[in-house]
Design an enzyme around this catalytic site. Structure first.
Site, PDB file in Angstrom:
ATOM      1  N   CYS A  27     -50.126  35.787  33.048  1.00 14.88           N
ATOM      2  CA  CYS A  27     -49.191  35.956  31.935  1.00 14.88           C
ATOM      3  C   CYS A  27     -49.412  34.801  30.970  1.00 14.88           C
ATOM      4  O   CYS A  27     -49.125  33.644  31.305  1.00 14.88           O
ATOM      5  CB  CYS A  27     -47.747  35.971  32.442  1.00 14.88           C
ATOM      6  N   CYS A  71     -47.113  39.318  23.536  1.00 15.89           N
ATOM      7  CA  CYS A  71     -47.731  39.090  24.849  1.00 15.89           C
ATOM      8  C   CYS A  71     -48.911  38.155  24.629  1.00 15.89           C
ATOM      9  O   CYS A  71     -49.775  38.436  23.794  1.00 15.89           O
ATOM     10  CB  CYS A  71     -48.182  40.415  25.457  1.00 15.89           C
TER      11      CYS A  71
END
Length: 280
Positions: free
Chosen positions: A216, A78
């Site tokens: 993101c 991530c």
């Protein structure tokens, strides 16, 4: 089992928030992590977060990053989480200001600076990208672009991305993410607006969170690289997310996007003990 609780820190990168635990001593090795993560990431009844991270020992880097989505599934990595766990590693003495860390998606490097944390991604091979793919639906674009940048991403270029109603974006994102015929392993869904040659606006429906997040990092990186390959932007791009500014830079060759960097803030907002009611 945990009479004194489980020490944790709450962090976020551009509003993408995480619970982070130091697991170098094996504190959570005997825990069924999928159910545990689902419970502690519940908003309202527990701490709540988009994701959960463990910092563990590594034989090939300064530490190992294990990332779990809020639904309990383990993710390859991530981008925003990478910046947060890098700051966490420095905070607990597991790494210096320059570090490397192991993930399921490969080895990453990071550096802390006065503006936040800068993370270097592995090269992105251009032959692995799928550009200008037609898609029949009632969504905002009939063409998408696909690539794995840490995790799988689709990129859809749209107009007035921040004017899209939340429920509409959620509906479109859920539809694409769950299209098992096109994306058997699921995908993150990035809606991207071209502002100028140095700027993109982006909103992302994240696989595993099953909702739109404030930002993101890997999705922003994928969007910047794909926009560059298509000739829309230069190789240094500002990404405007709902949670703040991300900066992406890279160098394109005939075969790959090299020297790929993601830079943005990393906030340490709380620390404490997870108590049994947090996961039961």
């Amino acid at each position: 089992m945990f009479d004194l609780g489980i020490p944790f820190k709450k962090m976020n990168g551009c509003g993408n928030d995480f619970i982070v635990v130091d697991n170098r001593n094996g504190l959570l090795n005997e825990v069924a992590l999928s159910g545990f993560v689902q419970n502690v990431c519940r908003r309202g009844t527990s701490i709540g977060a988009d994701g959960f991270m463990l910092l563990e020992n590594s034989n090939i880097a300064d530490f190992k990053m294990r990332y779990f989505n809020a639904d309990g599934s383990e993710g390859e990595m991530c981008g925003n989480g990478a910046r947060c766990i890098s700051r966490f590693a420095y905070h607990i003495g597991a790494a210096k200001t320059k570090m490397s860390f192991e993930t399921m998606a490969g080895i990453y490097q990071a550096e802390l600076n006065q503006n936040g944390v800068k993370v270097k991604f592995p090269d992105v091979q251009l032959q692995a990208l799928k550009l200008n793919q037609p898609y029949e639906w009632d969504g905002p674009s009939g063409v998408y672009h696909y690539g794995v940048v840490g995790v799988p991403h689709t990129v859809w270029f749209v107009e007035n991305v921040f004017a899209i109603a939340d429920n509409q974006l959620r509906e479109w994102g859920r539809m694409v993410r769950n299209d098992q015929q096109q994306f058997p392993y699921g995908t993150n869904v990035n809606f991207v607006e071209l502002i100028d040659r140095q700027t993109l606006s982006i909103r992302t429906y994240e696989r595993g969170v099953e909702a739109e997040t404030y930002a993101c990092g890997s999705g922003s990186t994928a969007a910047a690289i794909i926009a560059g390959i298509l000739g829309h932007v230069d190789a240094s791009v500002n990404l405007l997310t709902r949670g703040g500014l991300l900066k992406i830079s890279y160098h394109l060759t005939d075969y790959a996007a090299e020297s790929v960097y993601l830079e943005g803030n990393s906030k340490l907002v709380a620390e404490g003990q997870l108590l049994p009611d947090a996961w039961t």
